[in-house]
Every structure is written in structure tokens, then in C-alpha cells.
Design a protein around this motif. Structure first.
Motif, PDB file in Angstrom:
ATOM      1  N   ASP A 109     -14.722  61.807   6.429  1.00 17.09           N
ATOM      2  CA  ASP A 109     -13.244  61.367   7.217  1.00 17.09           C
ATOM      3  C   ASP A 109     -12.389  61.275   6.150  1.00 17.09           C
ATOM      4  O   ASP A 109     -12.400  60.175   5.331  1.00 17.09           O
ATOM      5  CB  ASP A 109     -13.486  60.086   8.207  1.00 17.09           C
ATOM      6  CG  ASP A 109     -12.379  59.949   8.868  1.00 17.09           C
ATOM      7  OD1 ASP A 109     -11.377  59.880   8.424  1.00 17.09           O
ATOM      8  OD2 ASP A 109     -12.752  59.727  10.235  1.00 17.09           O
ATOM      9  N   ASP A 110     -11.049  61.888   6.061  1.00 15.15           N
ATOM     10  CA  ASP A 110     -10.025  61.884   5.272  1.00 15.15           C
ATOM     11  C   ASP A 110      -9.161  60.775   5.037  1.00 15.15           C
ATOM     12  O   ASP A 110      -8.873  60.142   4.470  1.00 15.15           O
ATOM     13  CB  ASP A 110      -9.139  63.228   5.581  1.00 15.15           C
ATOM     14  CG  ASP A 110      -8.255  63.407   4.132  1.00 15.15           C
ATOM     15  OD1 ASP A 110      -8.648  63.229   3.245  1.00 15.15           O
ATOM     16  OD2 ASP A 110      -6.966  63.784   4.623  1.00 15.15           O
ATOM     17  N   GLU A 111      -9.252  59.807   6.429  1.00 15.27           N
ATOM     18  CA  GLU A 111      -8.793  58.757   6.586  1.00 15.27           C
ATOM     19  C   GLU A 111      -9.536  57.583   5.928  1.00 15.27           C
ATOM     20  O   GLU A 111      -9.022  56.653   5.276  1.00 15.27           O
ATOM     21  CB  GLU A 111      -8.413  58.176   7.870  1.00 15.27           C
ATOM     22  CG  GLU A 111      -7.450  57.286   8.270  1.00 15.27           C
ATOM     23  CD  GLU A 111      -6.987  57.017   9.749  1.00 15.27           C
ATOM     24  OE1 GLU A 111      -7.373  56.088  10.281  1.00 15.27           O
ATOM     25  OE2 GLU A 111      -6.624  58.131  10.082  1.00 15.27           O
ATOM     26  N   CYS A 112     -10.899  57.398   6.363  1.00 18.71           N
ATOM     27  CA  CYS A 112     -11.493  56.128   6.007  1.00 18.71           C
ATOM     28  C   CYS A 112     -12.521  56.587   4.627  1.00 18.71           C
ATOM     29  O   CYS A 112     -12.811  55.579   3.918  1.00 18.71           O
ATOM     30  CB  CYS A 112     -12.496  55.645   7.014  1.00 18.71           C
ATOM     31  SG  CYS A 112     -13.708  56.705   7.636  1.00 18.71           S
ATOM     32  N   GLY A 113     -12.684  57.856   4.366  1.00 20.96           N
ATOM     33  CA  GLY A 113     -13.494  58.198   3.270  1.00 20.96           C
ATOM     34  C   GLY A 113     -15.017  58.038   3.361  1.00 20.96           C
ATOM     35  O   GLY A 113     -15.720  58.503   2.507  1.00 20.96           O
ATOM     36  N   HIS A 114     -15.445  57.722   4.771  1.00 22.68           N
ATOM     37  CA  HIS A 114     -16.937  57.805   4.839  1.00 22.68           C
ATOM     38  C   HIS A 114     -17.538  59.058   5.311  1.00 22.68           C
ATOM     39  O   HIS A 114     -16.764  59.957   5.764  1.00 22.68           O
ATOM     40  CB  HIS A 114     -17.179  56.638   5.910  1.00 22.68           C
ATOM     41  CG  HIS A 114     -16.835  55.410   5.798  1.00 22.68           C
ATOM     42  ND1 HIS A 114     -16.004  54.476   6.411  1.00 22.68           N
ATOM     43  CD2 HIS A 114     -17.163  54.592   4.541  1.00 22.68           C
ATOM     44  CE1 HIS A 114     -15.960  53.503   5.768  1.00 22.68           C
ATOM     45  NE2 HIS A 114     -16.651  53.494   4.958  1.00 22.68           N
TER      46      HIS A 114
END
Length: 139
Positions: A109-114
Motif C-alpha cells: 500500500d503506497d500510503e502505509c507501506g504495508h
């Protein structure tokens, strides 16, 4: 080839089931748009094959081609809504590759990095549908 049943998996593979097409779609999803960018990022693709794949995807309504330079003619390619729909296919292949093949990349996920996973979802019931309940049936 005429089929007795129009299977959505077989029909999709008719469009994208060769060695290169989903890699081209992958890179269009990642923001590549010009022929040379695609040629450089889809490692090993011969230019003539890239040209044929882009034309086939355009003919199928998966992407649109827009001229950005007249002399010589140069084009940029952009996925349509139909083309963006292939994102889940690319994502599912990425998930599979992360789990079962050699891989240096991971889908995040580009926002949270998970890390993220492609899942089945029932839009009518607004809930996840476990894979063991997913079935292909005659419509």
C-alpha cells in the motif's frame, strides 16, 4: 477457436495470456507511458512484439494512444478503465510470485507501506468472500 462455454478466464487469457502483455500492463500501471520507457522496463521484449502488444491492447480498449510529438510521430499510452481493471490480475500474480517464486519486489500500500493481498469481495453484501466459497457458475 469457438468454445462451448465462454469462460471468463479463457476469454481474458485470449487477450493477455502471452509472455509479454501483462508485463506491459504492469508497467503502464506503474506510470510508464512511452514506447521507450516500456521497452526499457519490460526486460527483453523485442520492439516489434511491444508494438504488436500495444496495438492489440488498443484494439481491445485496454489502452489509448495519444500523440505527444508530431515529427517523428511519438505516442504515449494510457490505460482505460478496462485496462485498470487488469490491476487485480497483476496484483494476484504479484501475490503468487511473492509467495511461491523468486522475487525481489513486494506489493505494498503506497500510503502505509504495508504488504497487501488481492482478495475476493462481494460488492452486493459488502464483505470479503473466502476463496473456498468462490465458484464460477453459468450466468
Amino acid at each position: 477457436m469457438a468454445r462451448s462455454v465462454r469462460c471468463p478466464v479463457a476469454s481474458t487469457l485470449d487477450l493477455v495470456g502471452d509472455r509479454w502483455t501483462l508485463l506491459v500492463v504492469r508497467d503502464l500501471l506503474r506510470g510508464k507511458s512511452r514506447f521507450q520507457e516500456l521497452r526499457d522496463s519490460v526486460e527483453g521484449i523485442p520492439p516489434a512484439i511491444l508494438t504488436r502488444r500495444l496495438r492489440a491492447l488498443e484494439d481491445a480498449g485496454v489502452l489509448v494512444r495519444r500523440m505527444y510529438h508530431e515529427h517523428p510521430a511519438r505516442y504515449a499510452y494510457q490505460l482505460t478503465a478496462k485496462g485498470h481493471g487488469l490491476g487485480v490480475v497483476v496484483g494476484a500474480l504479484a501475490n503468487f510470485g511473492e509467495q511461491y517464486a523468486e522475487s525481489d519486489l513486494t506489493l505494498v500500500d503506497d500510503e502505509c507501506g504495508h504488504g497487501i493481498r488481492v482478495v475476493y469481495h462481494c460488492p452486493t453484501c459488502a464483505r470479503r468472500a473466502p476463496r473456498n466459497r468462490a465458484r464460477l457458475i453459468h450466468s
